[in-house]
Design a protein around this motif. Sequence first.
Motif, short mmCIF file in Angstrom:
data_model
loop_
_atom_site.label_atom_id
_atom_site.label_comp_id
_atom_site.label_asym_id
_atom_site.label_seq_id
_atom_site.Cartn_x
_atom_site.Cartn_y
_atom_site.Cartn_z
N TRP A 206 0.80 -1.31 -0.06
CA TRP A 206 -0.20 0.01 0.05
C TRP A 206 0.84 1.36 0.11
O TRP A 206 0.57 2.08 -0.78
N LYS A 210 0.38 4.08 -2.85
CA LYS A 210 -0.20 5.33 -2.51
C LYS A 210 1.04 6.37 -3.50
O LYS A 210 0.50 7.48 -4.01
N VAL A 231 -2.39 -5.29 -1.17
CA VAL A 231 -3.04 -4.82 0.16
C VAL A 231 -3.77 -5.44 1.19
O VAL A 231 -4.33 -6.64 0.60
N GLU A 235 -6.28 -1.81 4.87
CA GLU A 235 -5.68 -0.83 4.03
C GLU A 235 -6.70 -0.58 3.01
O GLU A 235 -6.61 0.68 2.30
N LYS A 236 -7.74 -1.29 2.69
CA LYS A 236 -8.30 -1.20 1.36
C LYS A 236 -9.32 -0.04 1.38
O LYS A 236 -9.48 0.61 0.14
N LEU A 239 -7.12 2.98 0.29
CA LEU A 239 -6.84 3.01 -1.29
C LEU A 239 -7.87 3.29 -1.91
O LEU A 239 -7.77 3.99 -2.98
#
Length: 269
Positions: A206, A210, A231, A235-236, A239
Amino acid sequence: MTPSDAVLDILVQSDTKLCARDYIKKIKERLTISTRSAKKILQTLIDDQQLCYHYLYGTTYIEKSFLRPVKVSQHFTLKPPGFSSPSDLSGVQIILEQGISFGSGQHPTTQLCLQGIDFCLFENQLLKRGQIHMGADIGTGSGVLALAMCLAGLLKCNAHEIDPVSINEAKKNIKLNHLENQIHLTNALFKEDKDTFSIICANLRWPTLKSISSSIYNSLKQDGIAILSGVRPWEKEDLIALFTHIGFVLLWQKDEKGWSAFVLVKKLC
C-alpha cells in the motif's frame, strides 16, 4: 478446513519463508498438537508432493510444490516447464519456472491479480477490440502478470523490476512463453508516461501504491484499467478513497487469505 488445508494455509499467509523448524512450530500452534504429530503431517504433505524442501543460501525452507498445473482463475492456469498438458486443460496456460524470489506464482496477491486480469480481459472484455493495447506491470517479479496480459491479447507490455534475481527469473519465464518480442523487461522504476497504457498491473504494498497513484492515473488512457494487489484488508478503504479521489471508479474488489485486490477504471476528473 481440514488439517492439511490449515497447514497449507499457514504457508500461504506467511510473509516470510519458513524453515522446517518454524513451520512445525506454527503447525503445533494452529492445530494444538504435539511436535511429533506436526512433523508427521508435514512429512505426509511432502510425500504427497503438495510441499517440498527448497535450499536457499545455506537454509532449507518449506514451499508449495509446483509439479503439476495449477488453475488460478477461470481462464488462467500456471504450469511448470516441460509439463505435457492433458487434453482437458483449457484456457490460457502460463509456463512458470519456480524461482527463488517469487516461487511459482501461487501467492494470494499474484492469484488475485490474475483473477483481476481474467475479469477485465475475458469475463467482461473491457478493452475495445480492434485497437492496439499496451500494458505495464510494475514490480513484475517472476513476470507472470505481464505474461498473462500478453497471452490474453495485449500487443505489448512493459515489465518493470529492479531486483537482479527477479529480473533473471522474469527473463527465463518470458523466454519459456516465447514472448520476447512482446514484453519489454526494464531494470528501472516505473515513471509516468502520459496517456500511454490501456492497462497497468501493480502487485505492491500500500505505501508504494499510494506514492505512485498519480503516475498510474496519468499514464493510463481514458477508460484505462488499473489492477492493484498487495494490500491488506484494513488498508483497502484508504486505497479506494485515494484512487477514487484522483479519478478512478472501482469495478471489482476481492479479498483472499488476508490480502485484497482491486480493478479500477480511469475516468475524467
